[in-house]
Design a protein around this motif. Sequence first.
Motif, PDB file in Angstrom:
ATOM      1  N   TRP A 221      -1.417 -21.856  -8.966  1.00 36.86           N
ATOM      2  CA  TRP A 221      -2.258 -20.758  -8.483  1.00 36.86           C
ATOM      3  C   TRP A 221      -1.388 -19.550  -8.200  1.00 36.86           C
ATOM      4  CZ3 TRP A 221      -2.156 -18.273  -3.641  1.00 36.86           C
ATOM      5  CH2 TRP A 221      -3.241 -17.431  -3.365  1.00 36.86           C
ATOM      6  N   ILE A 288     -11.062 -13.272  -6.273  1.00 34.19           N
ATOM      7  CA  ILE A 288     -10.975 -14.611  -6.858  1.00 34.19           C
ATOM      8  C   ILE A 288     -12.360 -15.231  -6.985  1.00 34.19           C
ATOM      9  CG2 ILE A 288     -10.155 -16.960  -6.381  1.00 34.19           C
ATOM     10  CD1 ILE A 288      -7.581 -15.704  -5.318  1.00 34.19           C
ATOM     11  N   SER A 291     -14.177 -13.356  -9.924  1.00 36.94           N
ATOM     12  CA  SER A 291     -13.705 -13.674 -11.277  1.00 36.94           C
ATOM     13  C   SER A 291     -14.036 -15.105 -11.671  1.00 36.94           C
ATOM     14  CB  SER A 291     -12.194 -13.451 -11.378  1.00 36.94           C
ATOM     15  OG  SER A 291     -11.503 -14.355 -10.531  1.00 36.94           O
ATOM     16  N   ASN A 292     -14.076 -16.020 -10.661  1.00 33.07           N
ATOM     17  CA  ASN A 292     -14.503 -17.406 -10.874  1.00 33.07           C
ATOM     18  C   ASN A 292     -13.683 -18.115 -11.953  1.00 33.07           C
ATOM     19  OD1 ASN A 292     -16.088 -19.588 -10.153  1.00 33.07           O
ATOM     20  ND2 ASN A 292     -17.588 -19.206 -11.771  1.00 33.07           N
ATOM     21  N   GLN A 293     -12.364 -17.907 -11.929  1.00 32.35           N
ATOM     22  CA  GLN A 293     -11.481 -18.577 -12.877  1.00 32.35           C
ATOM     23  C   GLN A 293     -10.954 -19.863 -12.239  1.00 32.35           C
ATOM     24  OE1 GLN A 293      -8.680 -15.892 -14.929  1.00 32.35           O
ATOM     25  NE2 GLN A 293      -9.665 -14.229 -13.797  1.00 32.35           N
ATOM     26  N   PRO A 294     -11.057 -20.976 -12.930  1.00 34.90           N
ATOM     27  CA  PRO A 294     -10.719 -22.276 -12.323  1.00 34.90           C
ATOM     28  C   PRO A 294      -9.331 -22.330 -11.713  1.00 34.90           C
ATOM     29  CG  PRO A 294     -11.818 -22.593 -14.422  1.00 34.90           C
ATOM     30  CD  PRO A 294     -11.573 -21.118 -14.300  1.00 34.90           C
ATOM     31  N   GLU A 295      -8.326 -21.738 -12.390  1.00 37.60           N
ATOM     32  CA  GLU A 295      -6.962 -21.818 -11.867  1.00 37.60           C
ATOM     33  C   GLU A 295      -6.778 -21.010 -10.576  1.00 37.60           C
ATOM     34  OE1 GLU A 295      -6.911 -18.480 -14.973  1.00 37.60           O
ATOM     35  OE2 GLU A 295      -7.850 -20.433 -14.678  1.00 37.60           O
ATOM     36  N   GLU A 296      -7.712 -20.096 -10.291  1.00 36.51           N
ATOM     37  CA  GLU A 296      -7.623 -19.301  -9.070  1.00 36.51           C
ATOM     38  C   GLU A 296      -8.542 -19.847  -7.973  1.00 36.51           C
ATOM     39  OE1 GLU A 296      -8.091 -15.146  -9.666  1.00 36.51           O
ATOM     40  OE2 GLU A 296      -6.590 -15.010 -11.249  1.00 36.51           O
ATOM     41  N   THR A 297      -9.757 -20.237  -8.337  1.00 31.69           N
ATOM     42  CA  THR A 297     -10.716 -20.679  -7.320  1.00 31.69           C
ATOM     43  C   THR A 297     -10.333 -22.010  -6.694  1.00 31.69           C
ATOM     44  OG1 THR A 297     -12.072 -21.674  -9.068  1.00 31.69           O
ATOM     45  CG2 THR A 297     -12.657 -19.445  -8.355  1.00 31.69           C
ATOM     46  N   GLU A 298      -9.515 -22.805  -7.376  1.00 29.68           N
ATOM     47  CA  GLU A 298      -9.122 -24.105  -6.848  1.00 29.68           C
ATOM     48  C   GLU A 298      -8.454 -23.973  -5.476  1.00 29.68           C
ATOM     49  OE1 GLU A 298      -8.903 -28.255  -6.922  1.00 29.68           O
ATOM     50  OE2 GLU A 298      -9.949 -26.853  -8.242  1.00 29.68           O
TER      51      GLU A 298
END
Length: 425
Positions: A221, A288, A291-298
């Motif tokens: 992240w 974050i 944008s709802n990007q998996p690598e960031e929202t995690e």
Amino acid sequence: MALKEQFEIPGGLKKWSYALMGVGVLTLILGIIFLHPFSGGHGEEHGAEAYGATKFWMALMHNSIYWLLVVAASFFFVSATTLAQAGFPLVFRRVPEAISGGINVLGPIALVILLAYVWISDDHHIYHWKDAAHLDEKLQAKSGFLNPVFYTVLSIAAVGLWIWFRNWFRKNSLAEDLAGQGDRSFYWKSLKIAAAFLVTYGLTVLSTLPWMWLMSIDAHWYSTMYSWYTFASSWVAGLSLMMLFVVYLKNHGYLEFVNEEHIHDIGKFMFAFSIFWTYLWFSQFMLIWYSNQPEETEYFIDRLGFGGKGDGPFRAMFLLNLIINFLAPLLILMRRGSKRNYTVVTLMSVIIIFGHWLDFYQMVTPGPLKELGKDSNPISHFVYSLGVSAGFLGLVIYLTAKHLTKAPLLPKNHPLVKESIIHHT
């Protein structure tokens, strides 16, 4: 009436600092005995040992980084106000000077802890990148800077420069006390030292070190706002620590020239930068989430329990963090009168210091505990980390008190002292 310019450490303050350090040392010893920090920790068959070692190192890393950045923030305050040629802090400047003396001790302590984990400990659950056997494709792409050698060089260089600049400034400040009247050479020299430190601080705390020390715990992240966020958290905690010592000294008959105007100004800094921290918190979270990007929202899923994972063990703490560090300063410190009330600013200082300790706790803990499968019960680690923090707090109190005894509390021969004495807003 003679001014009380030379601080003498009261017996009660000594006892409290020794007691807190004693709690910290006892907690450390119990951790070494029961958590096996230097045992192995690879694989499921070593789950208990891995959890104990990770719990031990997380507590030490969390507290050593937090308290080091807090005392470093005090020297940032000294340098920033010096370079701005601000007059108002002069009557209490020896307080942040003394707090920043903690860098000389907390810096090496933090380096020993961080480098012992990177080079000696077999645990890899905090920094995945330290062990080449655990590098996946993304971590391999970052291995040019996420590696033990780069980490070590950067950490030693940064802390070494902080110590050097702080001690150089302090030496110059004390020499100015003995200078002849009208000698401005030390004043102009202090501007140069402050400017050089601020550049160094910008390249470390406001840039690289939070990436290495904290963000690389969740190495998949990243956030371009992370370093500013970390700075804001440690900065407002540093202001609060300074406020506590100023009020303490004032209540014990020292700092006679400090008045409500000075307390009000420190309170305004605490209020303003609590809002600044909130602005960064919201900006990072909102971008974050949007944008709802998996690598960031995690990162936030681990802390809030979204995505079908229940409430999550850190959800209440995540929301409490926002309440303590935003709503409490907003509602309590907004009024002018509250920033001039010694009881209110003392209470808020304690709350803010704890709140941002909690903020750093959430930067360090959720990722490693999730990997270990122990994220359903973080309470035991929280209590252990509090015990370690007590030791660091006691050390900060003791070191600050010792440095306060080594120089008059009112600087001499500084061209802005008179402006500070008659300061009003």
